[in-house]
Scaffold this active site. Structure first.
Site, mmCIF file in Angstrom:
data_model
loop_
_atom_site.group_PDB
_atom_site.id
_atom_site.type_symbol
_atom_site.label_atom_id
_atom_site.label_comp_id
_atom_site.label_asym_id
_atom_site.label_seq_id
_atom_site.Cartn_x
_atom_site.Cartn_y
_atom_site.Cartn_z
ATOM 1 N N ALA A 82 0.853 -1.181 0.000
ATOM 2 C CA ALA A 82 0.000 0.000 0.000
ATOM 3 C C ALA A 82 0.888 1.229 0.000
ATOM 4 O O ALA A 82 2.079 1.159 0.339
ATOM 5 C CB ALA A 82 -0.931 0.008 1.216
ATOM 6 N N LYS A 83 0.319 2.363 -0.367
ATOM 7 C CA LYS A 83 1.063 3.618 -0.383
ATOM 8 C C LYS A 83 0.046 4.759 -0.373
ATOM 9 O O LYS A 83 -1.086 4.600 -0.857
ATOM 10 C CB LYS A 83 1.922 3.720 -1.652
ATOM 11 N N ALA A 84 0.461 5.890 0.179
ATOM 12 C CA ALA A 84 -0.417 7.056 0.176
ATOM 13 C C ALA A 84 0.375 8.280 -0.247
ATOM 14 O O ALA A 84 1.605 8.329 -0.080
ATOM 15 C CB ALA A 84 -1.035 7.277 1.549
#
Length: 388
Positions: A82-84
């Site tokens: 995941a990444k934001a």
């Protein structure tokens, strides 16, 4: 509505691996715009850093989320990719307000589906802000040591791991790190920590670069002086350093050196640059620095490239430790973290390079095969596949 640069139709980003979820958020009062990409959670909950910058986009964050899927799997750590990203200037006086708005906007996802971590543009203090905004110690990792967090910057966990992986790869190539010339693109948290550890292992740092320029000295730069200058001058270290030569940006990749560490940003080594490089070993400290065409050229030229999700997984190992310690009353042991990074990255480096030799392929392809097999097996065991 026009599509801004760096964005894409979220549906076009999806393939058999993910993303499972793309959440775009905004806040009118602060001007914050952000995105969370949860790529694949077959092996565990989504985990990856959050970056902030004026040019952050959906496609960029999705690519990095996929890297995290492979990084966790290749390291055999049980989290998902995941990444934001937050499209906002981290130098703005309104940074905290924008960060709090971003955290509030994702309160349905954080920390159940995603835990914020540190990436470009964010600091340990920012992780503490996220915890405070959501009232949950589990909402973010990377908080200051005084709040029980793992001191990423102080330990230099990612750069330390890059250096350990570089040493393991050099040994396999019959390259003695003692006296080996190393050029490092990017002298931020990762590049500086890698330089420090490589110097401790006997390497000679002949070039470094920042956004302000490139320093080069074939006899070796004074690393102690560079690190001291960086502490107060940041990227301006190249202007304040006395000695060496100033080169044009990008030339740090092509100076005479046995080892090159691209540790700045993505997409910095294309085919043209690769053909001009003189290294025997390229260790990817940044995410996605080398194009597919460059990797194929390196293979034909017998230049070994250690892929990003193997070489820079030190931060992931430390983050995994921090994840386990989020609700603990006790601080993680820094020496145990560094020891774990060294052991795991040296083992993974040897495993991937051996697999590449056996399969007559690139280390990147060998690492991808290993990671894909692990994720695929998890997806199959959890009933997420049909016909595979």
């Amino acid at each position: 509505m026009s599509t801004p640069p760096g964005t894409a139709d979220a549906l076009d980003l999806m393939d058999e691996w993910g993303p499972e979820k793309v959440v775009c958020v905004s806040d009118t009062r602060t001007g914050m715009r952000g995105v969370l990409v949860v790529d694949n959670t077959a092996r565990g909950p989504g985990k990856g850093g959050t970056r902030m910058g004026p040019g952050v986009g959906v496609t960029e964050v999705a690519r990095l989320a996929r890297v995290m899927t492979w990084k966790w799997a290749a390291a055999d750590l049980f989290f998902g990719g995941a990444k934001a990203g937050i499209r906002f200037d981290p130098a703005s006086a309104d940074k905290e307000a924008a960060l709090r708005a971003f955290a509030r906007s994702l309160r349905n996802e954080v920390p159940r589906e995603y835990v914020l971590g540190l990436d470009m543009g964010l600091t340990e203090a920012d992780a503490a802000i996220v915890q405070d905004e959501l009232g949950d110690r589990g909402a973010a990792v990377g908080t200051p040591h005084v709040l029980g967090g793992v001191p990423y910057d102080e330990l230099g966990v990612t750069g330390f791991g890059v250096a350990e992986a570089a040493d393991a790869a050099a040994q396999r190539l019959g390259l003695d790190l003692g006296g080996a010339r190393v050029s490092i693109q990017g002298f931020g948290a990762v590049g500086a920590a890698a330089a420090r550890r490589l110097h401790e292992l006997g390497a000679t740092i002949v070039a470094i670069s920042t956004r302000d320029g490139v320093l080069y000295d074939p006899a070796g730069l004074d690393l102690a002086s560079l690190l001291a200058l960086r502490a107060h001058a940041g990227d301006g270290v190249v202007s304040h350093y006395v000695g060496g030569s100033r080169l044009v940006a990008g030339e740090e990749l092509t100076v005479p050196a046995e080892i090159v560490v691209p540790a700045a940003t993505q997409d910095t080594i294309d085919l043209e640059t690769a053909k001009a490089m003189k290294a025997r070993l390229v260790v990817e400290g940044a995410n996605l620095p080398t194009s597919a065409e460059a990797r194929e050229y390196f293979r034909g030229a017998r230049i070994t490239v250690l892929p990003d999700f193997i070489a820079n997984a030190g931060g992931a190992v430390a983050a995994a430790t921090a994840m386990d310690a989020r609700y603990s009353a006790f601080r993680p042991d820094p020496e145990a973290i560094l020891s774990g990074i060294s052991t795991l990255l040296r083992r993974n480096t040897a495993e991937v390079l051996e697999a590449a030799d056996r399969g007559d392929t690139t280390p990147h392809q060998a690492a991808m095969t290993l990671a894909r097999e692990r994720v695929h097996k998890a997806m199959r065991l959890k009933g997420r596949l049909t016909g595979w």
